[in-house]
Scaffold this active site. Structure first.
Site, PDB file in Angstrom:
ATOM      1  N   ASP A 224       0.880  -1.165   0.000  1.00 59.85           N
ATOM      2  CA  ASP A 224       0.000   0.000   0.000  1.00 59.85           C
ATOM      3  C   ASP A 224       0.923   1.221   0.000  1.00 59.85           C
ATOM      4  O   ASP A 224       2.108   1.130   0.341  1.00 59.85           O
ATOM      5  CB  ASP A 224      -0.955  -0.006   1.208  1.00 59.85           C
ATOM      6  CG  ASP A 224      -2.132   0.946   0.977  1.00 59.85           C
ATOM      7  OD1 ASP A 224      -2.056   1.772   0.043  1.00 59.85           O
ATOM      8  OD2 ASP A 224      -3.125   0.876   1.724  1.00 59.85           O
TER       9      ASP A 224
HETATM   10  C1  BGC Z   1      -4.938   3.417   0.009  1.00 62.10           C
HETATM   11  C2  BGC Z   1      -5.021   2.430  -1.127  1.00 62.10           C
HETATM   12  C3  BGC Z   1      -4.766   3.140  -2.430  1.00 62.10           C
HETATM   13  C4  BGC Z   1      -3.423   3.840  -2.374  1.00 62.10           C
HETATM   14  C5  BGC Z   1      -3.079   4.603  -3.633  1.00 62.10           C
HETATM   15  C6  BGC Z   1      -3.673   4.237  -0.029  1.00 62.10           C
HETATM   16  O1  BGC Z   1      -3.714   5.263   0.907  1.00 62.10           O
HETATM   17  O2  BGC Z   1      -5.016   2.730   1.244  1.00 62.10           O
HETATM   18  O3  BGC Z   1      -6.286   1.812  -1.135  1.00 62.10           O
HETATM   19  O4  BGC Z   1      -4.841   2.235  -3.486  1.00 62.10           O
HETATM   20  O5  BGC Z   1      -3.452   4.768  -1.295  1.00 62.10           O
HETATM   21  O6  BGC Z   1      -3.854   5.722  -3.761  1.00 62.10           O
END
Ligand code: BGC
Length: 744
Positions: A224
Site C-alpha cells: 500500500d
Molecule cells: C490506500 C489504497 C490506495 C493507495 C493509492 C492508499 O492510501 O489505502 O487503497 O490504493 O493509497 O492511492
C-alpha cells in the site's frame, strides 16, 4: 523464474529501481532490455487516473461502491462491472487498477466500510473473484487489497491487529484465498497495519508461506502507498514492489542488507522477476467502451443491488398518479460515492429528483442539507407542510461526506439529527413515509418501526438517481440483500469493546464471531439481519434434497432446491445456503450457529419455478484447527439450511459427515477422561479400564453427575482417587499413547 535471462542482464541499480515504484503510479522501465513501465491507478469503482504530479483525476464512470454491489449477491454482475472498468483502463492506457478492496467489516465504524463488501468472508471472496475475472479478461491487472486486517482507519499505518489463528484463517483470510485460487489477481496489495506484532509488508508468513505456498499465488505483491517499513525485510518476506517510488528513498536498506548478508541476491532477483512478469502480463489493446453505455451499466448494477428493507401496506411501488413530496437535499445532490483514494471524477451524475419526475408526480422541499448536520427549522416546517399536503413523503436521507471516508473512522452510527427530526415530525403526524438511505455503512434507525418503507440505496454510483427512481416507482423490482447486519445499536456489535484499540494494539477478542456469526450465537435481536431484503413479489422454497444422507469429508454433496415466484410480477431472489454443525461441541472448538457456504440469484417470471443446484465440499463443513494448522471436519450431523436471509431459513436437511482427519490426541497426565471418552481411539479402553475404578469413591452420586464429574478428571487423578500405583498409572498412560498413536 520466468525471465532469468533478463534478470541476469540487469545491474544492481536497475534491480533496485524495478522493485521500487517510478513516481506515484508507475513501475520503472528498463528500455535497453525492453522492460516497459506500466501505470496503475486507483479504483476500484471506476478509473481514477491521475497524471504524475497532478491531483485531479480523468473523467470516468462512477460505478456503485462495494457496500452496494455486495448486496447484489451476483457474481455475474461483478464480473460485468470488472469488464467495463477493464475496458476503461485500456482506453486510458492504464495497466492495472488498484482493487478490489475486500477487508472484512468488523465494526460499522470503519471509515472505509463503504469500499468493502461484507462481514462475511465467503460472499466477499466470491464477489472479489468475479470482479477480478472481469477486469483481467480485458488484459488489465488488478490489485486485491488490503492484505490483511485493515479493518479500521484509526492509526491505520501503525496499529497492531491482535488476532488468533482461527479467526485469521476463517474470517480475515478466506476472501483473499478464494480470489487468489479462483481468479489469480495479477497483484495483491499488503495493508498498512501490523498483524500480531509484524508489519504485513514484512510478513513472510502472510506474503509467502500462506499466499504462495498454500494458495498458489502466481502474481506480485505490492505495498500500500507508504506501507513499507524496512524495505530489505520486505523483499526477504516476498514484497515485490514498493509504492510509491519516492525517489528510491529506501535504496540504502537494500544495499546495506545485501552487503551484510541479511538479504541475498536470489531474494532480490525473485522480486525483480515477478515485476518483469507483471509488466509483461499486461496486454494493451484497443478498448471498446463508451461513457454513456457504462453509465447505463452502472445504473443497472445499482438497480440489481439496492435493498428494500421495509414495505408495509404495499406503500411501494409508488403510484405515478399520486402526488408525492420528496424531501431532503440528497434528492438533488445525491451522495453516490465515498471519499479518499476511491473517489471518481464522474462522467454524469443523475439527479434523483429529475429521474423521479419522469416517472411520477413529485414535488420537492430541501428540508435539510446534504453537507452538514444542521437544518433550518423553517426548512423542516416547510417540508412537513408539503408532505401534509400530498399525504405521502419520500425522505432522501443519508450520511454527509464528512461523516465517513478513507482516513478516519466514525465514532457513532447516527444520521444527522435534522434527518431523524424530520422523520419523527412526519410519523408523529401520521404522514405515510418512505425513507431512502444513501450511506456507506450501517446507520441506526430510531424511526424504523414508525415509517412505512425503507430503501437502503447505499452509495450507488453516478446512476443511482435513476436506479432509486426505478425502484421507488416499480420499474425495477428490488432484489438486493444486506451483506452486513444492521444491529439496533452500535454497542451490540461484537468488536465494540475493542474498537479501535488503545492506539497501538487492537485485540480482536471476538475472534470468529464477526457479524451474524456473533448475533446468532448470542441469540441477539438485530434491526436487519445479514442476507435480508424484500421484493415486490414473493418466493416459495420447496423440495430441498441432498444427494446423500451421509458422506466423508472427501466426498461432495449436491444440494437441490426449487424456488417459485408466487407473486404477480417478475423478480429475482437471492437464495442463501448455510451450514450448521449440529453435533455436541463439548470438548472441541465451538462453532458459529450457521455460516454462509453458497448462494445464487435466480430470476423468475410470475408462477415460474426453477431448480438450483449447489455443491458442497470439505471446506463447507470444516473449521481451522490451530493445533494441526489445518482444516478439520468434526464427524457430526450437519444441517444444510436454505433461506432468504440468515434469519429466515426456509428449509433444512441433515447430512452425516465423517471427518477423515482427526485432531491428534495428546496423552498427558492432565488429559481428562472426557477427551478419552469422546475419542473413538480411546473410548472403549477408558470405559473398560478406567471409569469404573475411578468412580468408586463417589458411587452414591447420580450417574449423570458422575459422568459430568469424570469428564473433567485428569488421568493423573487415578493416583489420588483409585488404588493405582504411580507405576500402574504410567502403564495406563503408555497403553493410551499407543491407542492414540501419540508415541514420542
Ligand atoms: C490506500 C489504497 C490506495 C493507495 C493509492 C492508499 O492510501 O489505502 O487503497 O490504493 O493509497 O492511492
Amino acid at each position: 523464474m520466468n525471465y532469468p535471462e533478463l534478470v541476469s542482464q540487469l545491474t544492481l541499480e536497475e534491480k533496485i529501481r524495478l522493485v521500487t515504484g517510478h513516481g506515484a503510479w508507475h513501475t520503472f522501465p528498463v528500455e535497453r532490455l525492453g522492460i516497459p513501465s506500466i501505470m496503475m491507478t486507483d479504483g476500484p469503482i471506476g478509473l481514477r487516473k491521475v497524471e504524475e504530479g497532478e491531483v485531479d483525476s480523468a473523467v470516468s464512470v462512477c460505478f456503485p461502491s462495494g457496500c452496494l454491489t455486495a448486496c447484489s449477491f451476483d457474481r455475474g454482475l461483478l464480473k460485468e462491472m470488472g469488464e467495463a472498468i477493464g475496458e476503461e483502463c485500456q482506453a486510458y492506457n492504464v495497466g492495472m487498477i488498484l482493487g478490489p478492496a475486500i477487508n472484512i467489516k468488523r465494526s460499522p465504524l470503519c471509515g472505509r466500510n463503504f469500499e468493502y463488501y461484507s462481514e462475511d468472508p465467503y460472499l466477499t471472496g466470491e464477489l472479489a473473484a468475479s470482479y477480478i475475472e472481469g477486469v483481467q479478461s480485458r488484459g488489465v491487472g488488478t490489485s486485491l487489497k488490503h492484505y490483511t486486517m485493515n479493518n479500521q482507519e484509526y492509526r491505520r499505518m501503525s496499529y497492531d491487529a491482535q488476532v488468533d489463528e482461527r479467526a485469521l484463517r476463517e474470517i480475515y483470510l478466506p476472501g483473499y484465498e478464494t480470489a487468489v485460487k479462483r481468479s489469480q489477481p495479477t497483484t495483491l496489495m499488503c495493508s498498512y497495519n501490523l498483524v500480531n506484532g509484524e508489519h504485513t509488508s514484512e510478513s513472510k508468513k502472510l506474503l509467502t508461506d500462506i499466499l504462495r505456498d498454500e494458495w498458489g499465488f502466481k502474481g506480485a505483491v505490492i505495498s500500500d502507498w507508504g506501507a513499507v517499513h524496512y524495505r530489505d525485510r520486505g523483499i526477504a518476506a516476498g514484497l515485490d514492489l514498493e509504492m510509491p517510488g519516492n525517489n528510491c528513498a529506501n535504496r540504502g536498506f537494500i544495499t546495506k542488507a545485501l552487503a551484510d548478508g541479511s538479504l541475498t541476491l536470489e531474494e532480490l532477483d525473485t522480486c525483480v522477476d515477478r515485476i518483469i512478469t507483471l509488466v509483461k502480463r499486461i496486454k494493451p489493446h484497443d478498448a471498446v467502451f463508451d461513457f454513456k453505455g457504462d453509465h447505463e451499466k452502472a445504473t443497472r448494477i445499482a438497480e440489481e443491488s439496492i435493498v428494500l428493507l421495509k414495505n408495509d401496506n404495499g406503500i411501494l411501488p409508488l403510484s405515478p398518479d399520486k402526488k408525492t413530496a420528496v424531501l431532503g437535499e440528497f434528492a438533488v445532490r445525491p451522495r453516490i460515492q465515498g471519499g479518499g483514494s476511491a473517489f471518481i471524477n464522474c462522467y454524469a451524475v443523475d439527479n434523483t429528483l429529475e429521474k423521479m419526475r419522469k416517472l411520477g408526480d413529485v414535488v420537492y422541499a430541501k428540508a435539510f442539507p446534504v453537507d452538514s448536520g444542521e437544518a433550518d427549522a423553517s426548512d423542516i416546517e416547510a417540508a412537513v407542510a408539503l408532505a401534509k399536503e400530498t399525504g405521502l413523503a419520500v425522505v432522501m436521507a443519508g450520511l454527509p461526506d464528512s461523516f465517513e471516508s478513507e482516513g478516519f473512522d466514525r465514532t457513532h452510527i447516527h444520521l444527522p439529527e435534522a434527518q431523524n427530526e424530520l422523520i419523527a415530525c412526519l410519523t408523529e403526524k401520521k404522514i405515510p413515509t418512505v425513507v431512502v438511505l444513501q450511506n456507506g455503512a450501517v446507520v441506526d434507525m430510531p424511526w424504523a418501526d414508525e415509517v412505512d418503507a425503507i430503501v437502503e440505496a447505499y452509495l450507488g454510483g453516478e446512476g443511482s438517481g435513476e436506479a432509486i427512481a426505478n425502484i421507488l416507482f416499480g420499474a425495477v423490482n428490488p432484489s438486493g440483500k444486506l451483506a452486513e447486519t444492521f444491529p439496533f445499536q452500535l454497542e451490540d456489535n461484537p468488536s465494540f469493546l475493542n474498537f479501535p484499540g488503545d492506539g497501538h494494539k487492537v485485540p480482536y477478542a471476538e475472534s470468529i464471531y464477526v457479524g451474524y456469526r456473533y448475533y446468532d450465537k448470542k441469540k441477539m435481536a438485530v434491526r436487519f439481519p445479514f442476507g435480508y431484503g424484500l421484493s415486490y413479489t414473493s418466493f416459495q422454497y420447496s423440495n430441498l434434497r441432498l444427494d446423500r444422507e451421509s458422506m466423508t469429508d472427501e466426498d461432495d454433496l449436491t444440494v437441490c432446491v426449487d424456488i417459485t415466484n408466487t407473486g404477480s410480477r417478475f423478480g429475482k431472489e437471492t437464495v442463501q445456503l448455510y451450514v450448521s454443525d449440529l453435533g455436541d461441541q463439548t470438548g472441541r472448538p465451538a462453532r458459529p450457529v450457521r455460516e454462509l457456504k453458497e448462494f445464487a440469484k435466480v430470476a423468475l417470471e410470475p408462477g415460474e419455478t426453477k431448480t438450483l443446484a449447489f455443491t458442497l465440499s470439505k471446506r463447507a463443513f470444516a473449521y481451522f484447527e490451530e493445533r494441526v494448522s489445518d482444516w478439520i471436519v468434526p464427524s457430526s450431523d450437519y444441517a444444510v439450511e436454505v433461506g432468504a436471509s440468515s434469519a429466515d431459513i426456509r428449509l433444512s436437511a441433515t447430512v452425516r459427515v465423517t471427518g477423515t482427519k482427526a485432531v491428534p490426541l495428546k496423552i498427558r497426565p492432565d488429559t481428562v477422561f472426557g477427551e478419552l471418552l469422546r475419542d473413538p481411539r480411546t473410548q472403549q479402553y477408558t470405559l473398560d479400564n478406567l471409569l469404573s475404578q475411578q468412580s468408586q469413591g463417589i458411587l452414591s452420586f447420580p450417574p449423570e453427575a458422575i459422568a459430568a464429574l469424570m469428564d473433567h478428571n485428569p488421568v493423573r487423578g487415578l493416583r489420588n482417587f483409585s488404588n493405582r500405583s504411580p507405576e500402574e498409572v504410567e502403564s495406563i498412560m503408555y497403553d493410551l499413547k499407543i491407542l492414540a498413536d501419540d508415541r514420542d
